[in-house]
Design a protein around this motif. Structure first.
Motif, PDB file in Angstrom:
ATOM      1  N   THR A 105     -61.244  30.670 -16.486  1.00 30.18           N
ATOM      2  CA  THR A 105     -62.552  30.318 -16.945  1.00 30.18           C
ATOM      3  C   THR A 105     -63.072  28.964 -17.186  1.00 30.18           C
ATOM      4  O   THR A 105     -64.421  28.920 -16.946  1.00 30.18           O
ATOM      5  CB  THR A 105     -62.622  31.125 -18.472  1.00 30.18           C
ATOM      6  OG1 THR A 105     -61.767  30.590 -19.231  1.00 30.18           O
ATOM      7  CG2 THR A 105     -62.203  32.888 -18.478  1.00 30.18           C
ATOM      8  N   CYS A 111     -56.767  33.140 -18.188  1.00 33.89           N
ATOM      9  CA  CYS A 111     -56.911  34.563 -18.964  1.00 33.89           C
ATOM     10  C   CYS A 111     -56.644  35.487 -18.105  1.00 33.89           C
ATOM     11  O   CYS A 111     -57.138  35.494 -16.963  1.00 33.89           O
ATOM     12  CB  CYS A 111     -58.256  34.689 -19.549  1.00 33.89           C
ATOM     13  SG  CYS A 111     -58.961  33.320 -20.707  1.00 33.89           S
ATOM     14  N   TRP A 112     -55.945  36.555 -18.613  1.00 31.01           N
ATOM     15  CA  TRP A 112     -55.815  37.754 -17.776  1.00 31.01           C
ATOM     16  C   TRP A 112     -55.617  39.028 -18.642  1.00 31.01           C
ATOM     17  O   TRP A 112     -55.241  38.928 -19.774  1.00 31.01           O
ATOM     18  CB  TRP A 112     -54.582  37.672 -16.909  1.00 31.01           C
ATOM     19  CG  TRP A 112     -53.388  37.283 -17.417  1.00 31.01           C
ATOM     20  CD1 TRP A 112     -52.152  38.136 -17.881  1.00 31.01           C
ATOM     21  CD2 TRP A 112     -52.627  36.071 -18.144  1.00 31.01           C
ATOM     22  NE1 TRP A 112     -51.004  37.551 -18.168  1.00 31.01           N
ATOM     23  CE2 TRP A 112     -51.428  36.213 -18.789  1.00 31.01           C
ATOM     24  CE3 TRP A 112     -53.043  34.710 -18.117  1.00 31.01           C
ATOM     25  CZ2 TRP A 112     -50.408  35.394 -19.007  1.00 31.01           C
ATOM     26  CZ3 TRP A 112     -52.479  33.837 -18.612  1.00 31.01           C
ATOM     27  CH2 TRP A 112     -51.123  33.856 -19.037  1.00 31.01           C
ATOM     28  N   ARG A 113     -55.187  39.949 -18.025  1.00 32.05           N
ATOM     29  CA  ARG A 113     -55.339  41.355 -18.771  1.00 32.05           C
ATOM     30  C   ARG A 113     -54.160  42.117 -18.209  1.00 32.05           C
ATOM     31  O   ARG A 113     -54.006  42.187 -17.019  1.00 32.05           O
ATOM     32  CB  ARG A 113     -56.653  42.074 -18.678  1.00 32.05           C
ATOM     33  CG  ARG A 113     -56.363  43.421 -19.652  1.00 32.05           C
ATOM     34  CD  ARG A 113     -57.776  44.052 -19.799  1.00 32.05           C
ATOM     35  NE  ARG A 113     -58.019  44.834 -18.736  1.00 32.05           N
ATOM     36  CZ  ARG A 113     -59.069  45.672 -18.677  1.00 32.05           C
ATOM     37  NH1 ARG A 113     -59.770  46.030 -19.913  1.00 32.05           N
ATOM     38  NH2 ARG A 113     -59.601  46.289 -17.589  1.00 32.05           N
ATOM     39  N   THR A 387     -54.691  41.536 -23.608  1.00 38.04           N
ATOM     40  CA  THR A 387     -55.412  40.355 -23.006  1.00 38.04           C
ATOM     41  C   THR A 387     -54.240  39.106 -23.292  1.00 38.04           C
ATOM     42  O   THR A 387     -53.531  39.351 -24.332  1.00 38.04           O
ATOM     43  CB  THR A 387     -56.754  39.926 -23.492  1.00 38.04           C
ATOM     44  OG1 THR A 387     -56.714  40.141 -24.847  1.00 38.04           O
ATOM     45  CG2 THR A 387     -57.697  41.171 -23.076  1.00 38.04           C
ATOM     46  N   TYR A 388     -54.330  38.182 -22.381  1.00 37.01           N
ATOM     47  CA  TYR A 388     -53.604  37.040 -22.626  1.00 37.01           C
ATOM     48  C   TYR A 388     -54.506  35.831 -22.142  1.00 37.01           C
ATOM     49  O   TYR A 388     -55.437  35.897 -21.447  1.00 37.01           O
ATOM     50  CB  TYR A 388     -52.456  36.965 -21.546  1.00 37.01           C
ATOM     51  CG  TYR A 388     -51.545  38.161 -21.814  1.00 37.01           C
ATOM     52  CD1 TYR A 388     -50.091  37.676 -22.162  1.00 37.01           C
ATOM     53  CD2 TYR A 388     -51.650  39.243 -21.318  1.00 37.01           C
ATOM     54  CE1 TYR A 388     -49.245  38.941 -22.484  1.00 37.01           C
ATOM     55  CE2 TYR A 388     -50.840  40.361 -21.407  1.00 37.01           C
ATOM     56  CZ  TYR A 388     -49.157  40.129 -22.198  1.00 37.01           C
ATOM     57  OH  TYR A 388     -48.677  41.106 -22.304  1.00 37.01           O
ATOM     58  N   GLN A 389     -54.059  34.725 -22.964  1.00 38.02           N
ATOM     59  CA  GLN A 389     -54.698  33.390 -22.493  1.00 38.02           C
ATOM     60  C   GLN A 389     -53.577  32.211 -22.641  1.00 38.02           C
ATOM     61  O   GLN A 389     -52.952  32.217 -23.512  1.00 38.02           O
ATOM     62  CB  GLN A 389     -55.938  33.048 -23.425  1.00 38.02           C
ATOM     63  CG  GLN A 389     -55.910  33.299 -24.868  1.00 38.02           C
ATOM     64  CD  GLN A 389     -56.101  34.496 -25.354  1.00 38.02           C
ATOM     65  OE1 GLN A 389     -57.516  34.824 -25.285  1.00 38.02           O
ATOM     66  NE2 GLN A 389     -55.369  35.307 -25.770  1.00 38.02           N
TER      67      GLN A 389
END
Length: 439
Positions: A105, A111-113, A387-389
């Motif tokens: 971003t 970021c991912w899911r 979600t992950y970041q």
């Protein structure tokens, strides 16, 4: 069927309203059942099963020998049909398992899911007047594809204490090993709270009667997830002058035979369609083994004539049917304008029964107008999406001022400080010359 001609738009809501059933008594009864099972475990389940069905099986858990023996009680034709349906359902649902896509971003901010299978799920399979072994396929296959670690199946047994062999065979070929001879609201309670025999699950799937539905709604209020609100099964057929009356009548009857409370709706722009369909209904109804049930369902159903195709599309969208069949000359174009439906069947050669069994789509669908906001069961129903970041030191610096300004504006100083402390150089410990900031 009740025939209504050219109703005014202001009357549609009343006209399309599903029959109201006061289930206050059912809810009260089910609340008692849930409390008994939660407190009493297996003995309570046994007592309730005997009370409601007159049957008290020697054991709830179906043995491996019972499951293995089921295959020998089915014809080779039925086993081949189950195999074909299983292949199609798996092929369709396999496409729903998406991969992981990472989005940067801002520089240094990833970021991912990720989809993670719900660890423990429960499947309720009706086994009364129609043992729905097809529902085993519809629920177990996406559960397996989603990666659910534990799948529990409950279904009511017959008077001899046995489950229908097709239910057991479907469980076997889909890899379910934890099968229990428990039905009704007590089965939902057992899966929700757990007993000495039945493991507790995190989410419950499957259709059922009003007691099962009430039990699912009530356990949801206690923190157990369910697939969706459910009510009597329903079909809406939108037909024009090109529709085959025999086909339309067959589709209406295939839904009406589910139960006396099943919902059947025919919407057309041509009065002659209704006349032809009524004749076919009478002819085909006489040949059905569940004639009495279908007849009662039809008595509470409607055939509506509207002025134009646009009105017909608007009406079926307002109704939001579980199953919508489009038997019209331009069915493909009409299908593109459908916004509210559980599953859509396009053209004269797409009967709803194909979707119920073997085309590949799922037949566990929202009813009672919930198709306005709910989807049918899919692989997504059996996963939660986490979600992950991950930020680098540079990434945190890039976004720091944004987060600090927003947090301080909301009066959440600790939120702002969680960023600020990471921007300041760390304080060296005693005896150390200094500390390096992370790269």
């Amino acid at each position: 069927m009740q025939v209504i001609k050219y109703p005014e738009r202001k009357d549609w809501q009343t006209l399309l309203q599903r029959p109201y059933a006061d289930n206050t008594a059912v809810l009260q009864s089910v609340q008692g059942i849930l409390a008994e099972v939660k407190e009493g475990g297996d003995p309570a389940v046994r007592q309730l099963t005997e009370k409601f069905t007159g049957v008290s099986p020697d054991h709830f858990a179906v043995s491996e020998d019972e499951i293995n023996a089921a295959a020998s009680r089915l014809s080779e034709d039925l086993k081949a049909a189950i195999g074909q349906a299983m292949q199609n359902i798996e092929s369709f649902h396999q496409q729903q398992a998406g991969g992981i896509s990472v989005s940067e971003t801002m520089p240094g901010i990833a970021c991912w899911r990720k989809s993670v299978g719900i660890e423990k799920v429960g499947l309720y399979i009706p086994g009364g007047t129609a043992p729905l072994f097809s529902t085993v396929l519809m629920l177990a296959i996406p559960a397996k594809l989603a990666g659910c670690r534990e799948v529990v199946l409950c279904s009511p047994c017959d008077k001899e204490g046995n489950l229908h062999p097709a239910i057991l065979y479907a469980a076997q070929v889909t890899g379910i090993t934890k099968v229990f001879k428990i039905g009704g609201a007590q089965a939902i309670a057992a899966m929700a709270f757990g007993t000495e025999t039945v493991p507790a699950v995190y989410k419950i799937f499957g259709p059922g009667n009003q007691y099962v539905t009430a039990a699912k709604q009530l356990v949801q209020m206690q923190g157990i997830a369910i697939d969706m609100p459910a009510g009597p099964s329903e079909v809406c057929v939108m037909a024009d002058q090109t529709a085959c009356a025999a086909f339309v009548a067959a589709d209406l009857l295939s839904q009406a035979e589910h139960g006396v409370d099943s919902q059947v709706l025919l919407v057309t722009t041509d009065e002659t369609v209704i006349e032809a369909v009524q004749k076919e209904l009478a002819k085909q109804l006489a040949m059905l083994s569940r004639k009495d049930m279908a007849e009662k369902a039809l008595a509470n159903s409607k055939a509506i004539v509207v002025k134009s195709k646009a009105e017909a599309i608007a009406m079926v969208n307002e109704y939001a049917a579980e199953h919508l069949i489009i038997s019209c000359a331009d069915a493909d174009e009409i299908a593109e304008e459908i916004t509210n439906a559980g599953s859509v069947f396009i053209g004269n050669y797409s009967p709803e029964s194909v979707g119920d069994y073997a085309s590949g789509t799922n037949h566990t669908l929202p009813t009672n107008g919930f198709a306005r906001a709910y989807s049918g069961v899919s692989v997504d129903s059996f996963v939660k999406k986490i979600t992950y970041q991950k930020l680098s030191a540079k990434g945190l610096q890039n976004i720091a001022s944004t987060v600090i300004h927003m947090a301080e504006a909301e009066g959440l100083d600790a939120h702002a400080n969680a960023v600020k402390v990471r921007l300041a150089p760390p304080t060296p410990k005693e005896g150390e010359a200094g500390a390096q900031r992370p790269a």
